[in-house]
Structure formats: structure tokens, C-alpha cells
Write an enzyme that holds these catalytic residues in place. Sequence first.
Site, PDB file in Angstrom:
ATOM      1  N   CYS A 113      47.259  51.053 -25.421  1.00  0.00           N
ATOM      2  CA  CYS A 113      46.529  50.641 -24.225  1.00  0.00           C
ATOM      3  C   CYS A 113      47.504  50.543 -23.063  1.00  0.00           C
ATOM      4  O   CYS A 113      48.616  50.028 -23.230  1.00  0.00           O
ATOM      5  CB  CYS A 113      45.858  49.292 -24.486  1.00  0.00           C
ATOM      6  SG  CYS A 113      44.917  48.656 -23.100  1.00  0.00           S
ATOM      7  N   HIS A 156      36.733  51.906 -26.922  1.00  0.00           N
ATOM      8  CA  HIS A 156      37.918  51.182 -26.442  1.00  0.00           C
ATOM      9  C   HIS A 156      37.708  50.736 -24.991  1.00  0.00           C
ATOM     10  O   HIS A 156      37.965  49.581 -24.639  1.00  0.00           O
ATOM     11  CB  HIS A 156      39.147  52.093 -26.565  1.00  0.00           C
ATOM     12  CG  HIS A 156      40.424  51.493 -26.080  1.00  0.00           C
ATOM     13  ND1 HIS A 156      41.466  51.204 -26.926  1.00  0.00           N
ATOM     14  CD2 HIS A 156      40.850  51.146 -24.832  1.00  0.00           C
ATOM     15  CE1 HIS A 156      42.475  50.696 -26.218  1.00  0.00           C
ATOM     16  NE2 HIS A 156      42.117  50.653 -24.941  1.00  0.00           N
ATOM     17  N   GLU A 157      37.236  51.656 -24.144  1.00  0.00           N
ATOM     18  CA  GLU A 157      37.038  51.324 -22.727  1.00  0.00           C
ATOM     19  C   GLU A 157      35.910  50.313 -22.544  1.00  0.00           C
ATOM     20  O   GLU A 157      36.019  49.395 -21.730  1.00  0.00           O
ATOM     21  CB  GLU A 157      36.785  52.585 -21.899  1.00  0.00           C
ATOM     22  CG  GLU A 157      37.950  53.550 -21.879  1.00  0.00           C
ATOM     23  CD  GLU A 157      39.290  52.897 -21.587  1.00  0.00           C
ATOM     24  OE1 GLU A 157      39.379  52.052 -20.674  1.00  0.00           O
ATOM     25  OE2 GLU A 157      40.277  53.214 -22.286  1.00  0.00           O
ATOM     26  N   HIS A 160      36.958  46.793 -23.028  1.00  0.00           N
ATOM     27  CA  HIS A 160      37.597  46.183 -21.856  1.00  0.00           C
ATOM     28  C   HIS A 160      36.575  45.501 -20.950  1.00  0.00           C
ATOM     29  O   HIS A 160      36.879  44.501 -20.305  1.00  0.00           O
ATOM     30  CB  HIS A 160      38.360  47.230 -21.034  1.00  0.00           C
ATOM     31  CG  HIS A 160      39.709  47.555 -21.562  1.00  0.00           C
ATOM     32  ND1 HIS A 160      40.715  46.628 -21.683  1.00  0.00           N
ATOM     33  CD2 HIS A 160      40.236  48.731 -22.000  1.00  0.00           C
ATOM     34  CE1 HIS A 160      41.801  47.211 -22.165  1.00  0.00           C
ATOM     35  NE2 HIS A 160      41.532  48.487 -22.370  1.00  0.00           N
TER      36      HIS A 160
END
Length: 186
Positions: A113, A156-157, A160
Amino acid sequence: MFLMKDIVRDGDPVLRQEAADVTFPLSEEDQQLAKDLMEYLVVSQDPEQCKKYGLRAGVGLAAPQVGVSKKMASVLVPPVEEDGKSPFTDVIINPVIISESVQAGALTEGEGCLSVDKDVPGFVPRHDRITLRYYDVNGEKHQVRLKNYPAIVCQHEIDHLHGTLFYDHINKDQPFSRDDDMIMIE
């Protein structure tokens, strides 16, 4: 364009917040944010430009990673096929995973990341396939099915945007443990 100094690092509270929905039509500020998020990825994937600007290459960048707590992220999965086309490229706004496979998948090398400077070894179990609903910068709704690497990048994004970092998914006691049927993606 964002530089590495603009990337918020692990420990900053914005990375652990639930991001706010983005409203349409996009404000000038949000239009610029979308452009800058994607520009970082494009430039970071060009080896010469990446070196010139001192960037770390990335395939995704979410607004909270630049200190903006909004549900927006850019994704630029590099081409793997000979046709040179990216399997998925877009700025995803207010994204929602509306369905996911039971089949788990993980990257053999683990995940990294831009906001996490240390190496955190271990498998990050994710869904191998997802159906993603999101809006683009023009406010148009999209629904796409993604699998393997593009699905992992989007998960993954999206994490966030909900205050989750990749290492939250790693088994702390056995970081390289996995189910027998987990698909390992190179």
C-alpha cells in the site's frame, strides 16, 4: 499531480475513517481530485516518470490516502494481455460491491500500500470475483464483474473508503495460512 509527500501514511486518522459519499454533479474540487488520483497512477506506472518524480508505482489510490475522506478512488490495473488493454481502469465513485464469490483469492506475494511504508508479510484473503457498482466522474452508473487481480485491487481500494487497511485481513497468528481451495494469484 500528487507526489509521495502528499500520500497520507499509516497512523493518520483519516485512513481509519468511514469516508463520505460524493455528490453529483461533481464540484470542481472533486473533478480535480479524480483527475489527480488517476494521474498519479498513470505517471507512477511509467518507469522513467516514476523515477523522475520519486514515486512508488501504484495500481490504485483512494481519496483518503491523500487526506480527503470521500468515497472516490482511482484504479489502473496494468495490461497483462498482448493487446495492451488494461483489464480495469476508472475512477470509482461511491463504489459498492453488490455480490461476491464464495471462492477466496489472494496474491502470492501479499499486498502492499502506498500509505504503508513497512512490509507486512502474509496472505490477504479476498473474494476472487466481485460485482462492482459505482459512478464515474460524469455521474454515470456502472456495474462490472471483476475477477482475480482487478477484483483484489478494487477490494483493497474500497477498504480504504471504509477505514480498513490490507493488513487488517491478515491472520495475525498464521499470516501465510490459507484454505485449500483459495486461489493464489501471481
